[in-house]
Design an enzyme around this catalytic site. Structure first.
Site, mmCIF file in Angstrom:
data_model
loop_
_atom_site.group_PDB
_atom_site.id
_atom_site.type_symbol
_atom_site.label_atom_id
_atom_site.label_comp_id
_atom_site.label_asym_id
_atom_site.label_seq_id
_atom_site.Cartn_x
_atom_site.Cartn_y
_atom_site.Cartn_z
ATOM 1 N N ASP A 1 4.248 6.558 4.900
ATOM 2 C CA ASP A 1 5.074 6.015 4.324
ATOM 3 C C ASP A 1 5.807 4.989 5.019
ATOM 4 O O ASP A 1 5.560 4.756 6.235
ATOM 5 C CB ASP A 1 5.659 6.616 3.032
ATOM 6 C CG ASP A 1 6.902 7.646 3.920
ATOM 7 O OD1 ASP A 1 7.381 7.210 4.946
ATOM 8 O OD2 ASP A 1 7.266 8.682 3.367
ATOM 9 N N HIS B 1 11.127 10.022 -1.073
ATOM 10 C CA HIS B 1 9.823 9.438 -0.543
ATOM 11 C C HIS B 1 8.765 10.587 -0.836
ATOM 12 O O HIS B 1 7.726 10.140 -1.370
ATOM 13 C CB HIS B 1 9.779 9.546 1.085
ATOM 14 C CG HIS B 1 10.836 8.790 1.648
ATOM 15 N ND1 HIS B 1 11.217 8.555 3.088
ATOM 16 C CD2 HIS B 1 11.478 7.591 1.370
ATOM 17 C CE1 HIS B 1 12.085 7.957 3.249
ATOM 18 N NE2 HIS B 1 12.535 7.242 2.310
#
Ligand code: UDP
Length: 467
Positions: free
Chosen positions: A115, A19
């Site tokens: 995210d 990520h």
């Protein structure tokens, strides 16, 4: 003192190198090309050494603030990663609120980006009137599944794996239920409900920024470009792959690659979190040996849990001790086995590397195609099985392994597919496709390319909102 005039963005990456790496590329681009400044807000739990070193190495216009640790000890052991991360986000909301308030006072805060597991933070951003964006580090296939999940959930009466026909998402390759995102495979597990919840929250984003590009999934890209009703605008900005890599000259892998013929080596790696079982480790070793092809294998100690090293990326025991008797000796002329971690970008960029046996993590996929390296899909967990279907049947960048009836990939099959990729006709096809995708990727992020323009439009919008 008045805040400086440069636009500022706050980014909350949830734990996991997969990520952090692409979102940091986005941040670096905003800083170097558009004079933005950026604050990363990170989770105390995610401060693995690798992540901290990665954050410390970013340019000084990108600072990071750590959220205070949130207690998760009330959760039973064996709680899914997705549940842990989602709860950590939720329990961090008060601390996040005060950090964002401070940033609002001291900077020209124009946007907040969370995210894929952090959508609950949108509430705080909206309350403070900061536009909330989602950065999606995977592809449109997964995004589409999650955006449609709340509807699928109300319609479905069985588990995904028991569906009689594949799941068809608009513009996407049909995905057999067994290959659907791992945390959706047991509807009674809390992580399933979390994903449905996230899918619903995604719709509240001002925009969703996706690390993909239209040439890898053209039909899905077309559907999203037509702004399907009920969904936020989707901005395709990929492929964002690591740049400004640490100097790894003298690394054992690269020195060894220097001695191998061009395009001859199969790179074997399962990402930052992937591990195999004991049995599967032995089958892989025997398959590689039988194939007779050169290989560079990043090995970890086996475990029954495929995501065992997710938070650390290091082996718990000496991984070499699990290899078949005499394996290293017999293969030392054509293979190299390295423990836990390799400088993957540099390995893929090396001219000796000609194939990638991969877990199909999305960053690995983008890195592979950016270097015109074709793949063999060996998915383990998360959305990797969906990616493998898309890459073999849609994008045609990867060959697939067929498992035995007990789900294990046997040595003969591994050997066959490895030989096919490196020397066969099917291998030639995916290699040609890898070259096409590399050219398309270069074009997309170049000045005036599709992804570059999309990002430019977003930047203009953010700049306009600076008072
Ligand atoms: N990576 C690496 N060396 C390794 C394993 C992984 O540099 O030995 C990097 C890889 O280049 C990629 C990231 O870690 O940028 C892994 O991301 P991906 O999305 O492929 O998989 P995940 O680790 O999230 O499963």
């Amino acid at each position: 003192e008045s805040p400086s005039r440069s636009p500022h963005i706050a980014i909350l990456p949830t734990p996991g190198m997969g990520h952090l790496i692409p979102i940091a590329e986005l941040a670096k681009f905003l800083v170097s090309h558009h004079g933005f400044s950026v604050t990363f807000i990170t989770f105390a739990e995610s401060a693995s050494n690798a992540q901290q070193a990665f954050l410390d190495a970013l340019p000084s216009t990108i600072t990071s603030i750590k959220l205070p640790p949130v207690p998760l000890s009330d959760l039973p052991s064996g709680t899914a990663i997705e549940t842990l991360i989602s709860l950590a986000s939720l329990r961090s909301l008060p601390a996040l609120r005060s950090i964002l308030l401070d940033l609002q006072k001291s900077t020209n805060l124009v946007a907040f980006i969370a995210d894929l597991f952090g959508a609950d933070t949108f509430d705080v951003a909206k309350e403070l009137q900061i536009p909330p964006y989602m950065f999606f580090p995977s592809n449109l296939l997964l995004l589409s599944l999650l955006l449609h999940l709340p509807d699928l959930d109300t319609k479905m009466t069985c588990e995904f794996k028991d569906l009689p026909t594949p799941v068809e998402l608009p513009g996407c390759v049909p995905i057999p239920g067994t290959e659907i995102l791992q945390p959706l495979q047991d509807r009674s597990n809390e992580c399933y409900s979390w994903m449905v919840h996230h899918g619903r929250k995604y719709r509240e984003a001002t925009g969703i920024i996706v690390n993909s590009f239209s040439d890898v999934e053209p039909e899905a890209a077309k559907i999203f470009s037509q702004s399907p009703p009920g969904f936020p605008p989707v901005h395709l900005v990929g492929p964002l792959v690591q740049t400004g890599l640490p100097n790894v000259e003298g690394s054992e892998c690269l020195k060894w690659l220097d001695e191998q013929p061009s395009g001859s080596v199969l790179y074997v790696s399962f990402g930052s979190g992937g591990v195999l079982t004991c049995e599967q480790t032995i089958e892989l070793a025997c398959g590689l040996e039988m194939s007779g092809q050169r290989f560079l294998w990043v090995i970890r100690s086996p475990s029954v849990k495929a995501s065992d090293t997710y938070f650390s990326a290091t082996s718990k025991q000496d991984p070499f001790s699990y290899l078949p008797e005499g394996f290293l000796e017999r293969t030392k002329k054509f293979g190299l086995v390295v423990p836990s971690w390799a400088p993957q970008m540099q390995v893929l960029a090396h001219t000796a590397t000609g194939g990638f046996l991969s877990h199909c993590g999305w960053n690995s996929t983008l890195e592979s195609l950016s270097h015109a390296v074709p793949m063999i899909g060996w998915p383990l967990y998360a959305e990797q099985k969906m990616n493998a279907v898309m890459l073999s049947e849609g994008t045609k960048l990867a060959l697939r392994l067929r498992p035995r009836e007990d789900g294990v990939y046997g040595r003969e099959e591994i050997s066959r597919v490895v030989k096919e990729l490196m020397e066969g006709e099917e291998g030639k096809k995916v290699r040609g496709r890898a070259r096409e995708l590399q050219a398309a990727a270069v074009k997309s992020v170049a000045y005036d390319g599709e992804s570059c323009k999309t990002l430019g439009d977003l930047v203009e919008k953010w700049k306009k909102s600076v008072m």
